[in-house]
Design a protein around this motif. Structure first.
Motif, short mmCIF file in Angstrom:
data_model
loop_
_atom_site.label_atom_id
_atom_site.label_comp_id
_atom_site.label_asym_id
_atom_site.label_seq_id
_atom_site.Cartn_x
_atom_site.Cartn_y
_atom_site.Cartn_z
N GLU A 204 0.83 -1.20 0.00
CA GLU A 204 0.00 0.00 0.00
C GLU A 204 0.87 1.26 0.00
O GLU A 204 0.61 2.21 -0.74
CB GLU A 204 -0.92 -0.02 1.22
CG GLU A 204 -2.00 -1.11 1.17
CD GLU A 204 -1.49 -2.55 1.27
OE1 GLU A 204 -0.32 -2.77 1.68
OE2 GLU A 204 -2.25 -3.47 0.94
N LYS B 263 1.86 4.27 -3.03
CA LYS B 263 1.85 5.73 -2.81
C LYS B 263 3.20 6.33 -3.17
O LYS B 263 3.28 7.45 -3.70
CB LYS B 263 1.51 6.04 -1.35
CG LYS B 263 0.09 5.71 -0.96
CD LYS B 263 -0.89 6.68 -1.60
CE LYS B 263 -2.32 6.26 -1.35
NZ LYS B 263 -3.27 6.94 -2.24
N GLU C 73 3.40 6.80 -6.82
CA GLU C 73 2.54 7.90 -7.23
C GLU C 73 3.21 9.25 -6.95
O GLU C 73 3.18 10.16 -7.80
CB GLU C 73 1.20 7.81 -6.48
CG GLU C 73 0.17 8.82 -6.94
CD GLU C 73 -1.14 8.75 -6.16
OE1 GLU C 73 -1.39 7.74 -5.47
OE2 GLU C 73 -1.91 9.72 -6.25
N GLU D 86 1.71 4.82 4.30
CA GLU D 86 0.87 5.30 3.19
C GLU D 86 0.05 6.51 3.59
O GLU D 86 -0.23 7.37 2.77
CB GLU D 86 0.02 4.19 2.57
CG GLU D 86 -1.28 3.88 3.24
CD GLU D 86 -1.26 2.49 3.83
OE1 GLU D 86 -0.19 2.07 4.33
OE2 GLU D 86 -2.32 1.83 3.81
N GLU D 87 -0.31 6.59 4.88
CA GLU D 87 -1.04 7.78 5.33
C GLU D 87 -0.16 9.02 5.21
O GLU D 87 -0.59 10.07 4.72
CB GLU D 87 -1.54 7.60 6.76
CG GLU D 87 -2.77 6.69 6.85
CD GLU D 87 -3.08 6.21 8.27
OE1 GLU D 87 -4.13 5.59 8.44
OE2 GLU D 87 -2.26 6.43 9.19
N ASP E 195 0.37 9.83 1.55
CA ASP E 195 -0.86 10.41 1.00
C ASP E 195 -0.94 11.90 1.34
O ASP E 195 -1.28 12.73 0.49
CB ASP E 195 -2.06 9.67 1.59
CG ASP E 195 -3.15 9.45 0.58
OD1 ASP E 195 -2.87 9.59 -0.63
OD2 ASP E 195 -4.28 9.13 0.98
N ARG E 196 -0.62 12.23 2.57
CA ARG E 196 -0.65 13.64 2.99
C ARG E 196 0.39 14.44 2.22
O ARG E 196 0.14 15.59 1.82
CB ARG E 196 -0.37 13.75 4.51
CG ARG E 196 -1.42 13.08 5.40
CD ARG E 196 -2.69 13.93 5.51
NE ARG E 196 -2.41 15.29 5.94
CZ ARG E 196 -2.20 15.66 7.21
NH1 ARG E 196 -2.28 14.76 8.19
NH2 ARG E 196 -1.95 16.92 7.52
N ILE F 49 1.53 13.75 -0.78
CA ILE F 49 1.05 13.87 -2.16
C ILE F 49 0.05 15.02 -2.26
O ILE F 49 0.09 15.82 -3.21
CB ILE F 49 0.41 12.54 -2.63
CG1 ILE F 49 1.48 11.47 -2.83
CG2 ILE F 49 -0.38 12.74 -3.93
CD1 ILE F 49 0.95 10.06 -3.04
N GLU F 50 -0.82 15.12 -1.26
CA GLU F 50 -1.80 16.21 -1.27
C GLU F 50 -1.12 17.57 -1.11
O GLU F 50 -1.59 18.57 -1.64
CB GLU F 50 -2.81 16.04 -0.13
CG GLU F 50 -3.89 15.03 -0.42
CD GLU F 50 -4.71 14.72 0.83
OE1 GLU F 50 -4.74 15.55 1.75
OE2 GLU F 50 -5.28 13.62 0.87
#
Lengths: 543, 422
Positions: B90, B94, B97, B411-412, B415-416, B418-419
């Motif tokens: 997972e 990320k 990405e 991944e959390e 993800d943050r 990436i944002e």
């Protein structure tokens, strides 16, 4: 609300052969014109355009252990076939084995919205599902290989039919699979001893069962469980000169049972001179025409680069020995195996040319388009991106004759192809690329544009050059969302994953667990995906 | 009160043993059964206490750390993302990405262990199998340049030496075992035959074996320190066995010849399939390094050493491998996920890493974390984070969340980031 208005609609399931019709869409589904509400609706003026349901690919290899091994194995395949990232769209690479995001984009850009991954070993099903989560836009499902499964072969040997049925149901649930896949039944197990099977009544080493018993049992079980798609069969002797004979014998053995024979082109050969097989398409087409419960997809060969990959391990080894190309093999404990060999099909190679010709003949000789579907067994006989080219070959006999004249002379000998004047109509193309495969798959909301259907719509500008026409649809909608325009992806919503959940006697789990403890190297608890959702999953009901 | 959890997977090494029993008391692991000594240590000693991220050594709020990380990456022209093999699928997804978004170079620890194995596979192919086939069928096992007795302690017991399988009912007695290595090891002591190869001579010995398989005679008395008579004996056994398996390790990939050594071995195994069934399995080290290969491959087409600088994936071992990108001074920022290049990389590469702004995601306090600008103490996969790891034979194994800590997962955090990046 979306309205696709004034288009020439090719919707064979609902009997529309180019009639001008309006299609109305609400919440991702086709609704009746009475529900249409023009106020605030997104309107597509489709006047003069060809409107079809989104394409449905019944047999392709796009995700999972085998495909990914091929991607890693073939860096030479990817160079020159890259796509740069563009805004929120991911970059990717790969010609015959494109990366996951690119695969979703390429299918959608061609107007295809539903794709079946044709072979997943249950032990690595989790891998296939993880990749499917990274294939955007298109709806997907995967078939589960069972033709060399130890637990099943033991059940057959011991005459435990009910246990076999409960196991198949459990296995489909545990792997979140959609249908039973059979690849060279018994032959892959024998390959683990360096051998193979050549006849339906040959023995599987160590199990005392035969390919015939495996085929019959799984076809019966598929019917008993009411699976939406019948067993998906890659028979014995693929690629060999005995294949046409054993294909016809297999069809006879399964007479009265529903079955789908995949990439039948690869299994329609007879013995020729000097190692060059003959096309036995005439005999195969006759058998297909004669069996009412049977469908096939062709696996049309396309000249150029391809990557052969199949669970048929012994076949891949012999292909490596014949071509000298690099070879990958994976033996999967208790279940199956597989191999990969890159190839390049040449029109000047008599063997390749016969394969091309065999596929064309099958398309033209099988009378009922609802029984024969367009595939290239991607990426085995050619890439899925070649579908528009194959459509042109079927719709344009002058073009077909031109290609035929360019193939090796030995492959032209004795061919009925130049006498076959048949040209597929747009209606028939809509059958073999949409309505037919959707019906064979039991996907009631796919492959048509009637009320309740998924609003997967491909809209084309009609052109003389059918390859050009089908390569770049003007608009593609997936579930009512515009995803591609003029052959370029414009949105990438996630696709769904379909699977079946047939019921079974839970008592069988005790027996499966015992088998696991004795033979597998992973825990029973860590193998099954029963209690683990995959992204955007949807259960398709059994009948 | 304690809870018992069965079928737990250990991610220490590429065996990913998933039969482990763990006792949980409160927020800690109180007992571990079936694991090897190393795995037990990893599980036992894990401290899930929530720690705050740090910015230049000072504790900060998560928000501030995310902002700082994003700003480092936004300012960089040539960022490097590296590590991944001790994280789950997972987070690996990320990471790719993010690399794609940034136009970064992304590389995994494969490049400093089995990267050459990948190159050999791409050149000549690979005949392989899952570990259950080894247990159930293999009657001839060769360990070449690897020492599972130390690196993969349960390998012998679960797969390759002693277990009883369907066609190996007598366990150890049904297997003939060779070890080929440059020195005696814990593994060679357990073998039936030990062939000691001269340092740097693996390629010659493998070529000699291929030649013998093809039926050529060799006039030499010995090759690479091994008497030809012993090589002939090995070849005869290889051709006569039922199902042979070679396990290979860094003795081949990180010694002179690297991918050429491995290519020679893989060719040998391929050719042996004309006589018997034969497979080779690379002894992957980190628990999910195989998963890192898989995720990079399905997202980009390539298993490691990928640059997105041109907007699309390019593959360049030796060019886009982390050590090279750092040693040439090309990377101007780095994001390191669950690995410790500052401790393990060659000096020039490690020194450059100290000079550039670095972000670290790691459950443990690595040397790299010590030199990093931003450090995120994340959850550990299979302990306080769920996910998937791929075993050395590419079989995916689910990892459960055993402990309920408040640590965010890799991944959390990714993800943050990436944002937050532009």
């Amino acid at each position: 609300m979306l309205g696709v208005l004034g288009g020439r609609v090719y919707d064979p399931r609902n009997g529309s052969d180019g009639e001008t019709r309006d299609i109305w869409v609400k919440d991702g589904r086709v609704v009746s014109p009475e529900e249409a509400d023009r106020q605030g609706a997104e309107i597509v003026d489709a006047t003069g355009l060809v409107v079809m349901p989104g394409g449905v690919d019944i047999h392709s290899h796009i995700v999972g252990a085998k495909v990914n091994a091929a991607r890693k194995f073939r860096p030479e395949d990817h160079r020159g076939a890259e796509r740069a990232r563009a805004g929120a769209f991911r970059s990717g690479s790969g010609h015959t084995v494109p990366s996951t995001h690119l695969t979703g984009y390429l299918y959608a850009e061609m107007g295809y919205t539903t794709v079946m991954e044709a072979a997943t070993a249950p032990l690595v099903a989790r891998h296939a599902h993880e990749e499917m989560a990274d294939v955007p836009i298109i709806d997907k499902a995967t078939f589960i290989t069972m033709g060399n499964n130890h637990f099943l072969m033991k059940c057959i040997r011991d005459g435990r039919h009910e246990m076999a049925r409960d196991y198949v149901a459990w296995l489909l649930r545990a792997s979140k699979g959609y249908a039973i896949k059979i690849v060279n039944p018994g032959g892959v197990e024998n390959w683990k001893w360096g051998s193979n099977v050549g006849e339906l009544d040959d023995e599987v080493i160590g199990f005392g069962v035969t390919p015939r018993q495996i085929l019959e049992t799984l076809a019966q079980i598929s019917g008993e469980l009411g699976l939406p798609h019948p067993p998906h069969i890659h028979g014995i002797n693929l690629g060999r000169s005995s294949s046409a004979r054993t294909s016809i014998e297999t069809m006879a053995a399964l007479d009265g049972l529903r079955a789908h024979f995949c990439h039948i082109q690869f299994l329609s050969y007879g013995k020729g001179k000097g190692g060059v097989h003959t096309s036995e398409a005439v005999a195969i087409a006759e058998a297909v025409n004669a069996h009412p419960d049977l469908t096939v997809d062709v696996g049309q060969l396309v000249f150029g680069s391809a990557t052969t990959m199949t669970s048929d391990g012994p076949l891949q080894h012999s292909l490596h020995r014949t071509t000298g190309s690099k070879w990958m093999n994976v033996d999967v404990e208790g279940e199956t195996g597989g191999g990969i060999v890159p190839v390049f099909y040449k029109r000047t190679n008599p063997i390749n040319a016969v394969m091309w010709r065999t596929g064309m003949e099958l398309f033209l000789l099988i009378k009922d388009p609802w029984k024969v579907f367009l595939t290239t067994d991607h990426p085995n006989a050619g890439c899925f991106t070649s579908y528009p080219h194959v459509i042109k070959l079927l719709m344009d006999r002058d073009y077909r004759a031109e290609v035929f004249e360019g193939i090796h002379a030995r492959a032209r000998e004795g061919s009925v192809l130049h006498d076959l004047e048949r040209e597929y109509s747009l209606y028939e193309i809509a059958v073999i690329t949409r309505a037919g495969p959707a019906r064979a798959l039991g996907l009631k909301n796919k492959g048509h544009l009637g009320v309740g259907a998924d609003a997967d719509i491909a809209i084309y500008q009609e052109m003389d050059d059918k390859a050009e026409m089908f390569a770049r649809p003007r608009y593609v909608f997936k579930g009512g969302t515009l995803v591609a325009r003029d052959g370029t992806v414009v949105a990438d919503p996630p696709g769904r994953t379909f699977y079946v959940a047939p019921s079974y006697d839970p008592g069988v789990e005790k027996d499966i667990r015992r088998h696991f403890e004795a033979t597998y190297t992973v825990s029973f608890e860590n193998y099954s995906m029963l209690s683990q959702p995959v992204t955007h999953e949807e259960v398709i009901a059994c009948g | 009160m304690s809870t018992t959890i069965e079928h737990v997977a250990c991610t220490f090494c590429g065996c990913v043993c998933d039969d482990i029993v763990v006792e949980i008391e409160g927020s800690r692991i109180a007992g571990v059964r079936r694991a090897c000594a190393v795995g037990r240590g990893v599980l036992d000693e894990y401290d899930p206490e929530v720690r705050r991220p740090t910015l230049r050594g000072r504790e900060v709020e998560w928000e501030a750390a995310i902002e700082a990380a994003a700003s480092i990456l936004d300012r960089a022209d040539s960022p490097l993302i590296y590590g991944l093999s001790s994280s789950a699928v997972e987070a690996q997804r990320k990471a790719v990405e993010l690399a794609d978004r940034l136009g970064a170079v992304i590389d995994t620890t494969s490049s400093v262990c089995h990267g050459p194995t990948g190159l050999a596979m791409q050149a000549v192919g690979e005949a392989t199998c899952t570990l259950g086939e080894v247990r159930d069928r293999a009657d001839l096992i060769v360990f070449w340049g690897c020492n599972p007795a130390a690196s993969h302690p349960r390998h012998f017991g679960r797969f390759s030496l002693t277990p009883k399988g369907t066609h190996t009912p007598n366990g150890r007695k049904d297997r003939t075992v060779f070890v080929v290595d440059v020195r005696p090891t814990g593994s060679s002591k357990q073998a039936d035959h030990f062939l000691q190869v001269d340092v740097g001579a693996d390629y010659e010995v493998l070529t000699a074996l291929r030649s013998l398989v093809k039926g050529n005679d060799l006039a030499h008395g010995s090759i690479g320190g091994i008497p030809v008579s012993q090589l002939k004996d090995l070849v005869e056994r290889m051709k006569a066995c039922r199902y042979g398996v070679v396990f290979m390790g860094m003795g081949l990939t990180m010694s002179r010849g690297r991918h050429l050594n491995v290519g020679e071995l893989f060719s040998l195994v391929t050719e042996l399939n004309d006589y018997a069934r034969f497979s080779v399995i690379p002894m992957r080290g980190h628990g999910n390094v195989a998963g890192a290969d898989q995720v990079l491959t399905w997202s980009t087409g390539y298993p490691f050493a990928v640059s997105f600088a041109r907007g699309y994936p390019q593959y360049g071992p030796g060019e886009f491998t982390a050590v090279d990108v750092l040693a040439r001074g090309e990377a101007d920022a780095a994001l390191i996920i669950a690995s410790d290049p500052a401790a393990h990389f060659p000096r020039r590469a490690a020194e450059h890493l100290e000079r550039i702004p670095t972000i670290v995601l790691d459950p443990s306090e690595s040397l790299t974390a010590g030199i990093a600008q931003v450090v995120f103490p994340t959850a550990s996969y299979g302990l306080d984070a769920a996910g998937t790891a791929y075993r050395m034979d590419n079989v995916p194994i689910p990892l459960r969340r055993l402990l309920t800590s408040g640590r965010p997962t890799d991944e959390e955090v990714l993800d943050r980031i990436i944002e937050a990046v532009k």
